[in-house]
Design a protein around this motif. Structure first.
Motif, short mmCIF file in Angstrom:
data_model
loop_
_atom_site.label_atom_id
_atom_site.label_comp_id
_atom_site.label_asym_id
_atom_site.label_seq_id
_atom_site.Cartn_x
_atom_site.Cartn_y
_atom_site.Cartn_z
N CYS A 174 0.83 -1.21 0.00
CA CYS A 174 0.00 0.00 0.00
C CYS A 174 0.86 1.26 0.00
CB CYS A 174 -0.93 -0.01 1.21
SG CYS A 174 -2.30 -1.19 1.11
N ALA A 175 2.00 1.20 0.70
CA ALA A 175 2.92 2.34 0.70
C ALA A 175 3.47 2.59 -0.71
CB ALA A 175 4.07 2.10 1.67
N GLY A 176 3.81 1.52 -1.42
CA GLY A 176 4.28 1.67 -2.79
C GLY A 176 3.23 2.26 -3.71
N ILE A 177 2.00 1.78 -3.55
CA ILE A 177 0.90 2.33 -4.35
C ILE A 177 0.69 3.80 -4.03
CG2 ILE A 177 -1.59 2.20 -4.74
CD1 ILE A 177 -1.38 -0.81 -4.26
N GLY A 178 0.77 4.14 -2.74
CA GLY A 178 0.60 5.54 -2.34
C GLY A 178 1.70 6.44 -2.89
N PHE A 179 2.94 5.92 -2.91
CA PHE A 179 4.04 6.73 -3.44
C PHE A 179 3.85 7.03 -4.92
CE2 PHE A 179 8.11 7.16 -5.58
CZ PHE A 179 8.71 8.17 -4.83
N VAL A 180 3.54 5.99 -5.69
CA VAL A 180 3.34 6.18 -7.14
C VAL A 180 2.15 7.10 -7.40
CG1 VAL A 180 2.77 5.02 -9.30
CG2 VAL A 180 4.39 3.97 -7.71
N GLY A 181 1.05 6.87 -6.67
CA GLY A 181 -0.13 7.71 -6.86
C GLY A 181 0.12 9.15 -6.49
#
Length: 201
Positions: A174-181
């Protein structure tokens, strides 16, 4: 010497005169420097947006789990109220709608009827959300985020929530998704905002 100097443009440097390169005008280099500065600013803000998104989204698995617990509790409470009303109406020989119609007359009965209708609608909404989210993994809940729309439950969950460093695979994903988003969102917004200024430069 004077004839040679008369036909060439000059720029002043410390201690000497030097002819300028006609293929690289001064205003072009100034414009390029400004464009590069803007690009660096956008990259820096995009990085901040990405980090902010990573921090926020990394908390979603635990937050959603606590929200689910409150959702289940509120649903159970309304389920008891709804089932009790339906059983009482059935014992009297009425359907739910018929029983609600019989409740009209006085201000007290009208208010009670309106409150029961609100309870029934809220139960249906909570039951649908609980059914959709029950047994799902955090990443699947992230894809069904519209089911987290009960503002009172969100507020109570947030009031008791304590952010923590993610140590699970779901939290890191989820952290990776949040960073990209976050990075993409800030980049797109700033890119669109700065486009008119780039054209002027």
């Amino acid at each position: 010497m004077r004839r040679a100097l008369a036909g060439a443009p000059f720029s002043f440097r410390v201690g000497q005169f030097a002819p300028l390169d006609p293929a690289r005008p001064v205003w072009n280099s100034v414009g390029n420097e400004k464009t590069e500065q803007v690009a660096q600013m956008i990259r820096a803000l995009a990085m901040i947006g990405g980090l902010s998104g990573a921090v926020a989204f990394s908390q979603f698995p635990e937050f959603s789990q606590q929200y689910m617990q409150r959702l289940a509790g509120a649903r159970t409470e309304l389920k008891v109220v709804t089932a009790g009303f339906d059983l009482t109406a059935k014992a009297a020989g009425y359907t739910r709608d018929e029983a609600l119609e019989k409740m009209g007359g006085s201000d007290f009965q009208n208010n009670l009827r309106d409150q029961m209708q609100v309870n029934f609608k809220r139960f249906d909404r909570l039951d649908a959300a609980y059914t959709a989210l029950k047994g799902t993994e955090p990443l699947a809940r992230l894809a069904k985020v519209w089911h987290f729309r009960e503002t009172d439950l969100v507020k109570r969950t947030w009031d008791d929530f304590r952010p923590a460093i993610p140590v699970t695979a779901d939290g890191l994903l989820c952290a990776g998704i949040g960073f990209v988003g976050g990075w993409l969102l800030v980049s797109l917004i700033l890119g669109a905002f700065m486009r008119p200024f780039r054209r002027r430069v």
